[in-house]
Design an enzyme around this catalytic site. Structure first.
Site, short mmCIF file in Angstrom:
data_model
loop_
_atom_site.label_atom_id
_atom_site.label_comp_id
_atom_site.label_asym_id
_atom_site.label_seq_id
_atom_site.Cartn_x
_atom_site.Cartn_y
_atom_site.Cartn_z
N LYS A 1 0.85 -1.20 0.00
CA LYS A 1 0.00 0.00 0.00
C LYS A 1 0.88 1.24 0.00
CE LYS A 1 -3.87 -2.45 1.99
NZ LYS A 1 -4.63 -2.88 3.16
N GLN B 1 -5.25 -1.94 9.35
CA GLN B 1 -5.07 -3.24 8.71
C GLN B 1 -5.69 -4.35 9.57
OE1 GLN B 1 -3.75 -3.50 5.64
NE2 GLN B 1 -4.06 -5.69 5.60
N ASP C 1 -11.43 2.13 3.29
CA ASP C 1 -11.67 0.69 3.11
C ASP C 1 -13.14 0.41 2.77
OD1 ASP C 1 -9.56 -1.15 3.33
OD2 ASP C 1 -9.41 -0.86 5.50
N1 GUN Z 1 -6.74 -7.23 5.58
C1 GUN Z 1 -6.87 -7.95 4.45
N2 GUN Z 1 -7.43 -7.19 3.48
C2 GUN Z 1 -7.67 -5.98 4.01
C3 GUN Z 1 -8.22 -4.78 3.51
O1 GUN Z 1 -8.63 -4.65 2.36
N3 GUN Z 1 -8.30 -3.74 4.39
C4 GUN Z 1 -7.87 -3.85 5.66
N4 GUN Z 1 -7.99 -2.78 6.45
N5 GUN Z 1 -7.35 -4.95 6.17
C5 GUN Z 1 -7.24 -6.01 5.34
#
Ligand code: GUN
Length: 281
Positions: free
Chosen positions: A52, A96, A119
């Site tokens: 990211k 996350q 998200d």
């Molecule tokens: N963990 C796995 N995929 C994601 C996601 O798309 N967003 C977040 N915040 N955590 C994750």
């Protein structure tokens, strides 16, 4: 031969489009900032967070990260979120998942301001999607819509079967396909005669979490197949929920794993961050 829906190529095109948008905003003195919070050091999460940050750098979004120890009290995390919610220089906040067991995931998601919830997990954004109002959409399903549209797959009037009913993929996917005027069926672990239902799909979206489960016996000739799964097979190679080699000859288009849906998720996160700045600052 099926058309290969190449998420790597499509995501690169989108990233370049977003980069131009960011340059344009920067020329008007606007800077976009995403904050990523990771609690603990789950190895998979660390890889996602690093990817990211890399995407932010490429596009020109400024990223800030908080790597908090595993034993961080929930209250401390909630206070950090409050602080970031109130910081006008922060446009997107992402915590996350998964979080350590002592932290209530729901409370954390609900604490992030819906205007910064890039998200698309906050109930307000989920509700907005349900009733067709503006809001942030969960990144993986949003990425699948982009993949389909940019591969010229017609959605309107077609039967879309989704396997999986998670809050992050299956449910928002169903809402997005409805919004595109597909006829939608959602299947899950308790569905009876899954094979028969899948064989009626013009577009089959598989997010069931079972390596190579979907074979050609589940596919109508000429269907479009989207594979959300990601696993390692017995020889440690990445594979999806779909048995690609078996299915590819009978479908009209298919996403590979890796290089299909995966790269689109981060791309949509970047898009949400830019939208957060455009819409709320
Ligand atoms: N963990 C796995 N995929 C994601 C996601 O798309 N967003 C977040 N915040 N955590 C994750």
């Amino acid at each position: 031969m099926a058309q290969i829906i190449d998420g790597k190529v499509i995501s690169q095109i989108i990233k370049n489009e977003l980069r131009l948008q960011v340059q344009d905003l920067q020329s008007k003195g606007k800077k976009c900032t995403l904050v990523v919070i990771q609690v603990g050091n789950d190895p998979a999460s660390s890889v996602y967070v690093a990817n990211k940050k890399k995407a932010c750098e490429y596009i020109g979004i400024s990223s800030r990260s908080y790597e908090l120890p595993e034993e961080t009290p929930e209250q401390q995390l909630l206070e950090l979120i409050d602080e970031l919610n109130n910081d006008a220089g922060v446009h997107g906040i992402l915590c996350q998942l998964p979080l350590p067991k002592h932290i209530n995931e729901k409370r954390v998601i609900n604490r992030i301001s819906p205007q910064k919830d890039v998200d698309g997990f906050h109930p307000q954004n989920v509700g907005a999607l349900m009733i067709g109002e503006q809001g942030f959409v969960s990144c993986t399903p949003a990425g699948i819509i982009e993949l389909l549209k940019r591969s010229d797959v017609e959605i309107e009037g077609r039967h879309c079967v989704i396997i999986g009913r998670s809050n992050i993929v299956g449910k928002p996917m169903a809402m997005l396909m409805l919004r595109e005027n597909a006829t939608v069926t959602v299947c899950h672990s308790k569905t009876k005669d899954l094979q028969n239902i899948c064989r009626q799909a013009d577009i089959l979206i598989v997010a069931m979490g079972k390596p190579k489960y979907i074979t050609r016996d589940y596919i109508k000739e000429g269907a479009v197949v989207i594979d959300v799964g990601i696993h390692r097979d017995a020889s440690n190679k990445l594979c999806g929920d779909v048995d690609y080699k078996d299915v590819e000859p009978v479908c009209s288009a298919i996403t590979p794993v890796p290089g299909g849906v995966g790269p689109m998720t981060i791309c949509m996160l970047m898009k949400n961050c830019i939208d957060a700045m455009k819409d709320y600052s």
